[in-house]
Each structure stands twice: as C-alpha cells, then as structure tokens.
Design an enzyme around this catalytic site. Sequence first.
Site, PDB file in Angstrom:
ATOM      1  N   GLU A  36       0.781  -1.475  -0.080  1.00 12.11           N
ATOM      2  CA  GLU A  36       0.005  -0.019   0.060  1.00 12.11           C
ATOM      3  C   GLU A  36       0.792   1.314   0.132  1.00 12.11           C
ATOM      4  O   GLU A  36       0.803   2.169  -0.669  1.00 12.11           O
ATOM      5  CB  GLU A  36      -0.811   0.129   1.146  1.00 12.11           C
ATOM      6  N   SER A  82      -9.599   4.850   6.069  1.00  7.20           N
ATOM      7  CA  SER A  82     -10.448   4.632   7.280  1.00  7.20           C
ATOM      8  C   SER A  82      -9.651   4.699   8.451  1.00  7.20           C
ATOM      9  O   SER A  82     -10.028   5.238   9.278  1.00  7.20           O
ATOM     10  CB  SER A  82     -10.825   3.017   7.010  1.00  7.20           C
ATOM     11  N   SER A  87      -2.119   6.468   8.076  1.00 12.33           N
ATOM     12  CA  SER A  87      -0.732   6.424   8.394  1.00 12.33           C
ATOM     13  C   SER A  87       0.015   7.422   8.084  1.00 12.33           C
ATOM     14  O   SER A  87      -0.419   8.292   7.216  1.00 12.33           O
ATOM     15  CB  SER A  87      -0.361   5.370   7.008  1.00 12.33           C
ATOM     16  N   ARG A 125       7.346   4.426   7.702  1.00 15.43           N
ATOM     17  CA  ARG A 125       6.027   4.629   8.168  1.00 15.43           C
ATOM     18  C   ARG A 125       6.523   5.143   9.662  1.00 15.43           C
ATOM     19  O   ARG A 125       7.347   4.251  10.167  1.00 15.43           O
ATOM     20  CB  ARG A 125       5.299   3.625   8.185  1.00 15.43           C
TER      21      ARG A 125
END
Lengths: 425, 425
Positions: free
Chosen positions: B170, B221, B224, B236
């Site tokens: 992703e 939703s 990140s 991340r």
Amino acid sequence: MDNKSSSNTGHSKSTRVSLIRMASNTVASSAISGREETVIPVFPWFGIDIGGTLVKLVYFEPLDLTAEEIRNEGEILVNIRRYLTSNRAYGQDGVRDDALELKNIELGSRRGNLHFIRFPTSKMMTFIDACVMRNLHMLTFKIFATGGGAYKFEKDIVEKLKISWCKCDELDTLMNGLCYITKLNSKECFYYEEPQNDANPNKHPFTFDINHPFLLVNIGSGISILYVESESSYRRITGTSIGGGTFLGLCCLLTGCSSYDEAIQLASEGDSTKVDKLVKDIYGGDYERFGLPGHIVASSIGELCKQIPVECSFGHMNQSDKRDQASKADLARATLVTVLNNIGSISMMCARTENVHRVLFSGSFLRVNDLSMRILAYAMDYWSGGEIKAIFLEHEGYFSAVGCLRQFLMDANNDERDLINSSRQ
Amino acid sequence: MDNKSSSNTGHSKSTRVSLIRMASNTVASSAISGREETVIPVFPWFGIDIGGTLVKLVYFEPLDLTAEEIRNEGEILVNIRRYLTSNRAYGQDGVRDDALELKNIELGSRRGNLHFIRFPTSKMMTFIDACVMRNLHMLTFKIFATGGGAYKFEKDIVEKLKISWCKCDELDTLMNGLCYITKLNSKECFYYEEPQNDANPNKHPFTFDINHPFLLVNIGSGISILYVESESSYRRITGTSIGGGTFLGLCCLLTGCSSYDEAIQLASEGDSTKVDKLVKDIYGGDYERFGLPGHIVASSIGELCKQIPVECSFGHMNQSDKRDQASKADLARATLVTVLNNIGSISMMCARTENVHRVLFSGSFLRVNDLSMRILAYAMDYWSGGEIKAIFLEHEGYFSAVGCLRQFLMDANNDERDLINSSRQ
C-alpha cells in the site's frame, strides 16, 4: 502575600486580600522543609483540583492535636472534621475513597490521616453553597487549588467563602503530589505481568525510582503527556483532547447511560470487535495470520488480544446490519478501546522519541476497575514488543490535589525551594 | 512471474497462475523506463486500491490506438472503454470523478486520458459480478491491486474473473503514485493562506519538490503517517485507528445519516462548541483571554477559530441539558473536529520530531468539500505558530491506485528499478 506558584501558569493573577492568619506553633525537624523551625499553618488543611469532569479534594485529619488545640478548635472545624471523616458519601455525588486513605502519616510536621474525596465538577456550586451552610465562611483560612475550575470558580469561592484562594499550576502540583505519594507509599505503583489474561492479569507492585527518566501520562477529561527527567525537571510534550471526558460524553450519547461508573460497567460487558474494523476485517483471512507479538504467551490469550490491532475505530458502524448487531455494551467497549488505544499509541510514540522505557499513567479516568488499565498495558506491550512498561498508580487522580496541599504547607514556611525546583523547563 | 512489490508487504504470496499475454508493441523513448525499447502491456490498463471504506480505480483510456489495435480490440474491450468513459455514475454507488480526469497525458509510452473511479468497498462483490456480466472473465489480463481488499477479495476475483491479480504494498504504491502525479500535474498541490477565513480561505497552488523531506499523512479509514526523505526513501512513522471510518461510523450512530456525503454536509452546518469542552469552558472567562496565535489576523476570525483549542472532545455530552441543546449537525461537526484535531496533533508531533516543515495530507477522507482541509490547516497553523504548512492534493485518495497502474507498466518491462527505489527503509 503573593502566590508564587500561580506565576507559573501564565494567567493573570487575581486581586485578592490575604486573609491568612498564620499559626505560631513551631516544631523541630519538619518533614516538609528539613528546617529545624517550621511554621504550621492553621487547620483545616485542604488541597483541591477542580478538573473538567471531577473535583478531587484531599483533606488532612490531624491525629496529634494538643489539648490546647482541641480547646481552641471551635465548633465549625470540629463539625467539618467529623462530617468528612465519618462519611463515605456526601449528598448524591460526593464520595470519599476510603480504600485510598493514607493512615497515620507525617505531613507538615503533623501526624494524621490523608483523606481522598471526589465529586462531579458540575456540582461545584452546590459544594460551595454546602460549605456556606456549614459556616466555613466564618473561618479565615487558605486553600491552594488547581485545575481549570480554580480559575472558573474563583470569583464565587472568594465571594461566598471569604477564603484566601491560591491558584497553582496543574502540572507542577501533579509532579509535586506524585513525588510525595510515591515516596510515602511503597505500594503506590504497580504493573500487570499479563494484562491480556482475563482470569489472572498478574498485578504486581512496582518499585519506582522517580529520578530516572519516565513519561507521565495524565488522563483526565483531556490528556497531558509529560517527559520527566528527574524530580526537579520535567516538560509537557503533548496532549490530546480525546480523553476521559470523550469516553463519558460519547457513552452518554451512544448508550443513554448517565455516569462514568455505568459507562465502565457497560464497557466491561461489551465486545468492541463488533464495532471496530480490525486489521483482519480489512485484509480478510484468519486472525492468526497477523500474529501475536512473540512474547505474548499463547495460553494467556483473552478478549483483549482480539481487540488489537484495530484498523479503524467504529469502522463497522457505517453498515446498518452491523449497527443492528452492536449492543449498547459493545458501543461502550468500543468507545473505551478507541480512547485508550489512541492514548497508548501517542504515549508509545513519545516514549520512543524520548527514549524512555517506563510510562506512568495517572488521572481519574483509570478509576473504578482494572479494565482500562489492562487495555492500556496490553496496547503498550503489543506495540513495543514488551519493551515499554505501563505503570499505574493507586491514587490515580489525586496527585494534583496532594500537590496543592504540599504547596500550601511550603507557602506557610515561605519555602520557595520546592516551587522553584519543580517549575517546568 | 513473481510480483516483486508484494514481497514488500510481509504477507505470504498467493499461489496463482500467470495468465499474462505480453504485447509485442515496441516504441521509442519510453516515459516509464527511459529505455529505447519498451514493452507495452495489453489493454485494459487498470490500477485498483481496495480500502476499508472505498475502492479507488484508475483506468487509462488510450487515445492513440492504431488502426490495427482498433481492428483487434474486440467487442468486450470496446464496451468496457465506452461504459467507463461515457458515464459519471455506475449503478447506485459508483462514481467517476470527472473533474479529476487527467487528459491527453503520456503514460507507459501511450497517450490517453486517466480516469478516476470510486465505489464503496461494501459493493465489491457486486462489482465483481458486474465485471462477469460484462464478460471481463473472457479476457486474459493482469491487474495490480493494493489495500486490504486486495487480500480479502483475491480468491473471489481470481476465481470469477480469471485474471492475474498482483498484490502490491500500500505504501509503496502510495509513494509511487504521489511522485508520478505531483510531477505530471503542476496544480496538484495547494494550501490555504487563511484557513480560518470562512468567506475566503485563500486557496493557492503550492510548488512541490518531492526531494525535500516532508511528512505524508494518508487519511483513509485509518491513518498512516510517513516520513519521506526523498522520492526513493521513506518510512512509516506511526498511525492511528481514528480516521475517516471513525468519522463516518460515529456520524451514522449519532445522527442517523447513512453516507459520507451526508455526514460531511451535516458537519458543515453544525457547531462543535456545543459538544466539545473548550479550554475556556474549563477555565471560564472570555475567549480572548486564551488568545489567538499572533500570526492569525484578527479580521479573519471565523467559526474555525472558536473550535480550537479543544480541551475535551465531546466533553459537554455527559450533561443531559447540553445533550438536548446539541443538534445532529453539531454532533457531526464535533465528530469531524475530533478526528481532524487528533490527526493534526499527531502529525504536528511527528513533524517536530522529524524536523520537517511541510505536511502533505492525502486520502479519500478529504474528498467532497474543503471544510476538513481547512480545519486541518488551521489546527496545524495554530499549533505550530504558522511554522508548519499543511499541503493538500487534488487527487486525494487515488495515489495508491495510480501507483498500482505504474507498477503494472514497470512489471511488463521487468523494470525493477523503480520498485527497488521506492521500497521502504
């Protein structure tokens, strides 16, 4: 007399007339200053923290009154002492947490019991009126106070009770009270060895050394996170508005409950996985695929393990069929998990940035049962791979009120040392 | 053929049969690899991101089909192209964001229009069945996909559509798509000069250089947060489960609304100060006492200024009289402000830790109107004293889908360079 601590808050000082009448008692070897000569202020001794949701009041009941003191005490003071110490409930909403009482301790060169009392901030005006009814306005004494309400209710208190009202910095008093109580009470701190184990989370006392860096996360209506380097040096790192007040407010809206205890009880019966979207709900497949951290023992898997990691809090609730399946208890549990996960996640980030391995959680939100503490402990454990330990405190929300009482005692001795030492960086 | 990017995800690769039929077209000077000889994969060209709430689909419509290609195209492909490009709505829930269409661009050595399509993830099975009805399973082609749904729906898609399904990471695709679109579209990035000014927030294009460190906050939703050092290096930092799905889920529960657009519309009409406890509610006194940051012009004070700083989200809602006074719109607005303040506060903390001054916000949550973006921009502005700039993107939630399409093109050329370059640290 100026209140030294209120100068730390950055807010303008109120104009007020000092009504303090200093007692002339002197005793040898003070517990608060280490001086040979100590000024003991007149009774009653209170400290008060007026938060966004709860008022926390500490009251020191002297056990070593001299015959002369008893003769001079007067009816009003005797009545207050009897009323506070002989009841566990005051009106509909006031509660004395008698399990927390610290008995026969030395404070301000006196020996006595320290009582912990709380009531909702929404009842503050009722409390002031009750004090007037009990003639407290006939006494001249001084109270050190903190929390937003120390500002909000100042005018009413000073006008109606005619007392000297000294506003203290919230975080200074929090640190002051924490230092004092953790030294006084060897069982103050504890942790859970297996927070995820519903049957036996293994609660243990934790030997706490305040002079090693740690994070202090204070969970009231909102959240403050402090980095504490030592007893004399700390700074506020960050905070969030999603705190205990958010949990209660949302629970009232979502479940129709009307008190914190009711909300917590509901949450303890619910299942947040019916409300939240977990990682497995989005990726599909078995829960096992996403694994448990290696150090979590398989045999101790409980309900908590199913709740983390959450991909999206309340993520199921846009679907009407899922809404129909979610009970009030499920919604309360999801609200609790959402608030606590957010606190845990932010705390974890701060702990990593500051390179500390101990996170102390304080604040009234953790009162009543151990569910919230276990959720926090498990979340910290999960995300840190067991590296960062969540530590809890028996007197949760009362440290700032205790800090106020201590500043009151220090003030009586014009002892600025502790105030300076504990001021923020 | 292995899918190189899926090895970055840490999840087990699925066993699948490659059905790819490589086209033999070659053209000079490829836009995607810089090589003299480029393999152009067969049409249709899709990229898909199946998130927790929304499916984002990008479709490349070739405008430079040769006479031979047109002859060989076949009825199924022609129908798909016509269906996708001639409609703006597909069934009840599918939407083509035609305002976002990138016209007459060069991609994979071809010239065409890039279309942006979305529908709720809850309709994914309906979508698969519609594809079967349109005989897509009769074609042999390949789709690169990302998001949790790329895993969750893999089995159904491969069984029913008989296509080659390549799962991508992703965040790799997010970065890939972001790099591509920000270079292609000079007006992609923008900021608000006066987000608090309701009448004219002064939206301006922002010249973005991807090779200076920045924070990328992706609001789907869940959330990140990435620290991006340069096009080829990122990691991340953190995330939170309180995201777009939380806003929608809570709004559905609290207001009875049933869609994101409805929830945003309600929020735009509400007043969160009836729901949240502000600092002034706890401390009392005038709002002015707590001041505005110096750089906020007094004349531009709007509704947003009243909403920050929040002391406690939903902090008024434990009182029944306050609950009675709060409208559905107020509750929706408070939910929006709560979610955005939390995102803003966490982003700010990360920006300070990483010492960056630009925070890019992407993700489908920012779609529909500028209210959410202005709240975020104002919050960042407020907390950073104007030092940290919030930057927004026109193609908000579509970057990962674009990244999938680009990985599809690179894969056809066995070009691993970009995949390696964009892999995470």
